[in-house]
Design an enzyme around this catalytic site. Structure first.
Site, PDB file in Angstrom:
ATOM      1  N   LYS A 117       2.245  91.100  18.856  1.00  0.00           N
ATOM      2  CA  LYS A 117       2.635  89.849  19.502  1.00  0.00           C
ATOM      3  C   LYS A 117       3.356  90.148  20.805  1.00  0.00           C
ATOM      4  CE  LYS A 117       5.821  86.092  18.802  1.00  0.00           C
ATOM      5  NZ  LYS A 117       6.921  85.562  18.067  1.00  0.00           N
ATOM      6  N   LYS A 161       6.404  93.585  18.131  1.00  0.00           N
ATOM      7  CA  LYS A 161       6.730  92.346  18.835  1.00  0.00           C
ATOM      8  C   LYS A 161       7.541  92.698  20.068  1.00  0.00           C
ATOM      9  CE  LYS A 161       9.214  87.964  18.299  1.00  0.00           C
ATOM     10  NZ  LYS A 161       9.901  87.065  17.367  1.00  0.00           N
TER      11      LYS A 161
END
Ligand code: PBG
Length: 343
Positions: free
Chosen positions: A261, A208
């Protein structure tokens, strides 16, 4: 297998346009497709009653109070979307995010209600403290004597483990830690197993990045950091090799599913992680900014929303994602359904 002369023939014998001539032929040779099974819908659950607040920065998305979630959950089930990912907006925030751990916390209530309404719907619980802490960081904040602050990794792990157990107790099927704390998979696995939940899977937000594409989400979830930013825990966006180290550690720690992400501008990362760990299911999160940018351009009439939506989602699958967490889940599933399952 030895290649025949024909299969290696070049122009003019080989003409790749041939297979593009008929729409049905294109259907037959299509390499990647989307179905409703590819999607997870993120939902924002707000403490209170009778709330359905439109999120202006994410058109078509709402903050829901628990007593109103039936409306959206019915739609999810009707469209055969397998899962939702729950985010909480609690009544009270404090230094350690107590509401996240409470048996009557907003997500605990929402999970119970969702399971009551639709026992077969998969409930993924986002596991993070940023929506519950007054400072808006994803972990325990410690002020240093020199005025700096630190997000304390290991103290955060203890809280996240408590939060995970409280969510699983009320019916969450998948725990998805999004705070980028080191060792979170080990901590959660030990904690869940010791509490009798060895059957519950962990979908870590493994890779992320600290991304400006989370902007609209922070309005939606009211989780913006009150000071500093997230760059001491989320990944530095120019780094790609480091993504493989993050994923490798999670695999060693026994993660069940990996996640990358954001998605759309990180297709190279999705591709690399899938190449390196083809046997581990991989999720990708098409984040709020990716969604809202398409919406905004479509509202201006600059792009065709349906086509750009499907293109953005198919690109994520083509890169290697097995499923996609997306605010377009309802729209995409509906569109695909109306087209006989082909997108
Ligand atoms: C919380 C969290 C964030 C998102 C998912 N979980 C925000 C952040 O890390 O700042 C972003 C999702 C989106 O933008 O759609 N840790």
């Amino acid at each position: 297998m030895t290649k025949t002369k024909e299969s290696t023939a070049s122009f003019p014998t080989t003409r790749l346009r041939r297979l593009r001539q008929h729409p049905k032929l294109r259907d037959l040779v299509r390499e990647h497709t989307l179905t409703a099974n590819d999607f997870v819908l993120p939902l924002f659950i707000k403490s209170g009653n009778n709330i359905k607040n439109h999120i202006d920065a994410m058109p078509g998305n709402y903050q829901w109070s628990v007593d109103r979630i039936e409306e959206v959950l019915d739609r999810v089930v009707e469209l055969k979307i397998p899962a939702v990912m729950l985010f909480g907006l609690p009544a009270n925030k404090d230094e350690i995010g107590s509401d996240a751990l409470h048996e009557n916390g907003v997500i605990q209530q929402a999970t119970r209600r969702a399971k009551q309404l639709h026992p077969d719907l998969l409930i993924m619980a986002d596991l993070c403290l940023c929506e519950y802490t007054a400072h808006g960081h994803c972990g325990v904040v410690e002020k240093k004597s020199d005025g700096h602050f630190e997000i304390h990794n290991d103290k955060t792990l203890a809280l996240l483990t408590e939060q995970a157990i409280s969510l699983v107790k009320v019916g969450a099927d998948v725990i998805a830690p999004s705070g980028m704390m080191d060792g979170v998979v080990t901590a959660l696995r030990h904690g869940l197993d010791a509490a009798g939940y060895s059957h519950i899977s962990i979908l870590n937000y493994s890779v992320k990045y600290a991304s400006a594409f989370y902007g609209p989400f922070r309005e939606a979830a009211d989780g913006a950091p009150q000071f500093g930013d997230r760059s001491t825990y989320q990944m530095d966006m120019p780094n790609a090799r480091e993504a493989l180290r993050e994923a490798a550690l999670d695999v060693e720690e026994g993660v069940d599913m990996l996640m990358v992400k954001p998605a759309g501008h990180y297709l190279d990362i999705i591709y690399r992680v899938k190449q390196q760990f083809p046997e581990i299911p991989l999720a990708a999160y098409q984040v709020s900014g990716e969604f809202s940018m398409i919406k905004a351009a479509a509202e201006k009439g600059w792009v065709n929303e349906e086509k750009v939506m499907l293109e953005s989602l198919l690109a994520i699958k083509r890169a290697g994602a097995d499923f996609i967490i997306t605010y377009y889940a309802l729209d995409a599933a509906q569109l695909i359904g109306s087209k006989d399952g082909k997108a």
